[in-house]
Design a protein around this motif. Structure first.
Motif, PDB file in Angstrom:
ATOM      1  N   LYS A   1       5.477  36.506  50.702  1.00 13.57           N
ATOM      2  CA  LYS A   1       5.986  37.881  50.674  1.00 13.57           C
ATOM      3  C   LYS A   1       7.283  38.027  49.878  1.00 13.57           C
ATOM      4  CE  LYS A   1       8.742  37.478  54.896  1.00 13.57           C
ATOM      5  NZ  LYS A   1       8.899  37.838  56.292  1.00 13.57           N
ATOM      6  N   ARG A   2       7.445  39.197  49.285  1.00 14.44           N
ATOM      7  CA  ARG A   2       8.686  39.639  48.657  1.00 14.44           C
ATOM      8  C   ARG A   2       8.768  41.160  48.814  1.00 14.44           C
ATOM      9  NH1 ARG A   2       8.987  34.913  48.549  1.00 14.44           N
ATOM     10  NH2 ARG A   2       9.794  33.507  46.948  1.00 14.44           N
ATOM     11  N   LEU A   3       9.971  41.670  49.042  1.00 13.71           N
ATOM     12  CA  LEU A   3      10.192  43.120  49.108  1.00 13.71           C
ATOM     13  C   LEU A   3      11.279  43.480  48.107  1.00 13.71           C
ATOM     14  CD1 LEU A   3       9.912  45.973  50.349  1.00 13.71           C
ATOM     15  CD2 LEU A   3      11.510  45.255  52.143  1.00 13.71           C
ATOM     16  N   VAL A   4      10.983  44.439  47.232  1.00  9.17           N
ATOM     17  CA  VAL A   4      11.951  44.918  46.252  1.00  9.17           C
ATOM     18  C   VAL A   4      12.208  46.394  46.527  1.00  9.17           C
ATOM     19  CG1 VAL A   4      12.476  45.238  43.814  1.00  9.17           C
ATOM     20  CG2 VAL A   4      11.116  43.265  44.536  1.00  9.17           C
ATOM     21  N   LEU A   5      13.461  46.724  46.802  1.00  4.45           N
ATOM     22  CA  LEU A   5      13.837  48.107  47.096  1.00  4.45           C
ATOM     23  C   LEU A   5      14.604  48.692  45.918  1.00  4.45           C
ATOM     24  CD1 LEU A   5      15.286  47.601  50.708  1.00  4.45           C
ATOM     25  CD2 LEU A   5      12.995  48.430  50.123  1.00  4.45           C
ATOM     26  N   PHE A   6      14.078  49.743  45.343  1.00  6.76           N
ATOM     27  CA  PHE A   6      14.847  50.572  44.421  1.00  6.76           C
ATOM     28  C   PHE A   6      15.145  51.832  45.208  1.00  6.76           C
ATOM     29  CE2 PHE A   6      15.046  53.742  40.915  1.00  6.76           C
ATOM     30  CZ  PHE A   6      16.214  53.266  40.334  1.00  6.76           C
ATOM     31  N   ALA A   7      16.262  51.812  45.936  1.00 12.87           N
ATOM     32  CA  ALA A   7      16.541  52.832  46.958  1.00 12.87           C
ATOM     33  C   ALA A   7      18.050  53.049  47.061  1.00 12.87           C
ATOM     34  CB  ALA A   7      15.980  52.366  48.309  1.00 12.87           C
TER      35      ALA A   7
ATOM     36  N   GLU B   1      21.913  53.521  48.552  1.00 13.44           N
ATOM     37  CA  GLU B   1      22.723  52.727  49.481  1.00 13.44           C
ATOM     38  C   GLU B   1      22.948  53.528  50.762  1.00 13.44           C
ATOM     39  OE1 GLU B   1      25.383  49.558  47.468  1.00 13.44           O
ATOM     40  OE2 GLU B   1      25.901  51.468  46.537  1.00 13.44           O
ATOM     41  N   GLU B   2      21.847  53.887  51.369  1.00 15.96           N
ATOM     42  CA  GLU B   2      21.852  54.633  52.626  1.00 15.96           C
ATOM     43  C   GLU B   2      20.838  53.978  53.549  1.00 15.96           C
ATOM     44  OE1 GLU B   2      22.086  58.960  52.431  1.00 15.96           O
ATOM     45  OE2 GLU B   2      22.026  58.817  50.248  1.00 15.96           O
ATOM     46  N   GLU B   3      20.910  54.380  54.834  1.00 14.51           N
ATOM     47  CA  GLU B   3      19.991  53.764  55.800  1.00 14.51           C
ATOM     48  C   GLU B   3      18.610  54.426  55.738  1.00 14.51           C
ATOM     49  OE1 GLU B   3      20.654  50.917  57.221  1.00 14.51           O
ATOM     50  OE2 GLU B   3      22.437  51.145  55.998  1.00 14.51           O
ATOM     51  N   PRO B   4      17.580  53.658  55.999  1.00  8.72           N
ATOM     52  CA  PRO B   4      17.610  52.272  56.485  1.00  8.72           C
ATOM     53  C   PRO B   4      17.633  51.230  55.371  1.00  8.72           C
ATOM     54  CG  PRO B   4      15.354  53.014  56.408  1.00  8.72           C
ATOM     55  CD  PRO B   4      16.181  54.186  55.919  1.00  8.72           C
ATOM     56  N   TRP B   5      17.686  51.695  54.113  1.00 10.71           N
ATOM     57  CA  TRP B   5      17.480  50.768  53.003  1.00 10.71           C
ATOM     58  C   TRP B   5      18.622  49.783  52.825  1.00 10.71           C
ATOM     59  CZ3 TRP B   5      12.686  51.661  52.710  1.00 10.71           C
ATOM     60  CH2 TRP B   5      12.158  52.963  52.679  1.00 10.71           C
ATOM     61  N   LYS B   6      19.870  50.220  53.011  1.00 12.55           N
ATOM     62  CA  LYS B   6      21.018  49.375  52.632  1.00 12.55           C
ATOM     63  C   LYS B   6      21.203  48.180  53.562  1.00 12.55           C
ATOM     64  CE  LYS B   6      25.911  49.613  51.372  1.00 12.55           C
ATOM     65  NZ  LYS B   6      26.387  48.471  52.147  1.00 12.55           N
ATOM     66  N   GLU B   7      21.484  48.444  54.830  1.00 15.21           N
ATOM     67  CA  GLU B   7      21.793  47.346  55.752  1.00 15.21           C
ATOM     68  C   GLU B   7      20.600  46.961  56.616  1.00 15.21           C
ATOM     69  OE1 GLU B   7      25.239  48.415  57.966  1.00 15.21           O
ATOM     70  OE2 GLU B   7      26.527  48.598  56.193  1.00 15.21           O
TER      71      GLU B   7
ATOM     72  N   ILE C   1      17.492  47.144  56.309  1.00 14.49           N
ATOM     73  CA  ILE C   1      16.424  46.408  55.623  1.00 14.49           C
ATOM     74  C   ILE C   1      17.004  45.515  54.524  1.00 14.49           C
ATOM     75  CG2 ILE C   1      14.351  46.604  54.195  1.00 14.49           C
ATOM     76  CD1 ILE C   1      13.630  49.127  55.716  1.00 14.49           C
ATOM     77  N   GLY C   2      17.744  46.092  53.613  1.00 16.04           N
ATOM     78  CA  GLY C   2      18.239  45.357  52.448  1.00 16.04           C
ATOM     79  C   GLY C   2      19.050  44.125  52.789  1.00 16.04           C
ATOM     80  N   GLU C   3      19.829  44.191  53.863  1.00 10.60           N
ATOM     81  CA  GLU C   3      20.672  43.057  54.241  1.00 10.60           C
ATOM     82  C   GLU C   3      20.095  42.236  55.388  1.00 10.60           C
ATOM     83  OE1 GLU C   3      24.662  44.373  54.904  1.00 10.60           O
ATOM     84  OE2 GLU C   3      24.774  45.447  52.979  1.00 10.60           O
TER      85      GLU C   3
ATOM     86  N   ASP D   1      14.538  39.223  55.369  1.00 14.57           N
ATOM     87  CA  ASP D   1      14.556  38.102  54.435  1.00 14.57           C
ATOM     88  C   ASP D   1      13.671  38.396  53.221  1.00 14.57           C
ATOM     89  OD1 ASP D   1      12.078  37.956  55.677  1.00 14.57           O
ATOM     90  OD2 ASP D   1      12.121  35.791  55.967  1.00 14.57           O
ATOM     91  N   LEU D   2      13.919  37.639  52.143  1.00 15.97           N
ATOM     92  CA  LEU D   2      13.114  37.730  50.913  1.00 15.97           C
ATOM     93  C   LEU D   2      13.052  39.154  50.366  1.00 15.97           C
ATOM     94  CD1 LEU D   2      10.312  35.303  52.124  1.00 15.97           C
ATOM     95  CD2 LEU D   2      12.171  34.780  50.535  1.00 15.97           C
ATOM     96  N   THR D   3      14.219  39.834  50.433  1.00 14.25           N
ATOM     97  CA  THR D   3      14.322  41.235  50.028  1.00 14.25           C
ATOM     98  C   THR D   3      15.411  41.402  48.972  1.00 14.25           C
ATOM     99  OG1 THR D   3      13.553  42.061  52.167  1.00 14.25           O
ATOM    100  CG2 THR D   3      14.860  43.570  50.847  1.00 14.25           C
TER     101      THR D   3
END
Length: 236
Positions: free
Chosen positions: A186-192, A194-200, A202-204, A207-209
């Protein structure tokens, strides 16, 4: 490396599944055409990058989960395909992607987590020698918490996790008991943004994101797309 090992490595069968979660609300209108073009060229660029590393993809499948907002109009909140095999189904893939239109959305947060949940629960390839299962999210907005908007409507997808914690369990981690994703693939790539839920959340925390910050009205830079492609190719 011995010639025998090199020969074996050259015979490995690589399977790549990619699910693209694309925000198609009205705010994406200025950049949706660019996102669509990036999506349509994605497989060719990946093939090229793999070839430069002496690797060949044996099976490549793409799936699209386009999303708006269940709180605005539940009937068109999700538009999706199954996995389409490329290049054999390239025309069908292109027809669907070019048909996407940026409309609606209602309030600022959108139904991005529902789209991500559908992606996580995709029927991923389980065979061949090496696999890579990639989810790429394109959005310029935060997301409604799961189970809070549209859950009671007829078009709300069945079996969506009730919370972000449940979705994280499905994404999985090293000793997860509920994971539906294959940890090594698995790999997750977010082009999103810096707001929730994307920033911390999920993004932080996941794993493997990889998280590439986006801003409303601004598209994906070419160097960022190159980095996404390189990340996938290097991990195989």
């Amino acid at each position: 490396m011995s010639a025998e090992i090199e020969k074996y490595r050259g015979n490995l069968q690589y399977a790549v599944d990619i699910v693209m979660c694309i925000d198609i609300t009205g705010s994406m209108n200025p950049v949706l055409d660019a996102v669509k073009e990036s999506s349509l060229r994605f497989h060719q660029r990946l093939h090229g990058m793999m070839a430069s590393k002496g690797k060949e993809i044996s099976q490549l499948r793409l799936r699209v989960v386009a999303f708006r907002d269940f709180g605005d109009n539940p009937d068109d909140a999700i538009e999706q395909t199954g996995f389409l095999r490329l290049p054999e189904q390239a025309a069908e893939f292109e027809r669907f992607v070019r048909g996407l239109r940026a409309t609606g959305g209602g309030d600022y947060p959108e139904s991005g987590l529902e789209a991500l949940a559908l992606a996580v629960n995709s029927p991923w390839e389980k065979g061949l020698d090496r696999r890579r299962h990639v989810i790429v999210v394109f959005t310029d907005a935060p997301a409604h918490p799961l189970g809070t908007v549209g859950e009671g409507t007829q078009t709300y997808p069945r079996d969506i996790p009730a919370s972000l914690d449940e979705l994280f369990e499905q994404w999985g981690y090293a000793r997860s008991q509920m994971a539906v994703m294959e940890q090594s693939a698995k790999r997750l790539v977010l082009f999103a943004p810096e707001e929730e839920p994307w920033k911390e959340a999920i993004g932080e925390e996941w794993d493997l994101t990889l998280h590439f910050p986006s801003k409303a009205g601004e598209g994906l830079e070419e160097f960022e797309m190159d980095e996404i492609i390189e990340t996938i190719a290097n991990s195989l």
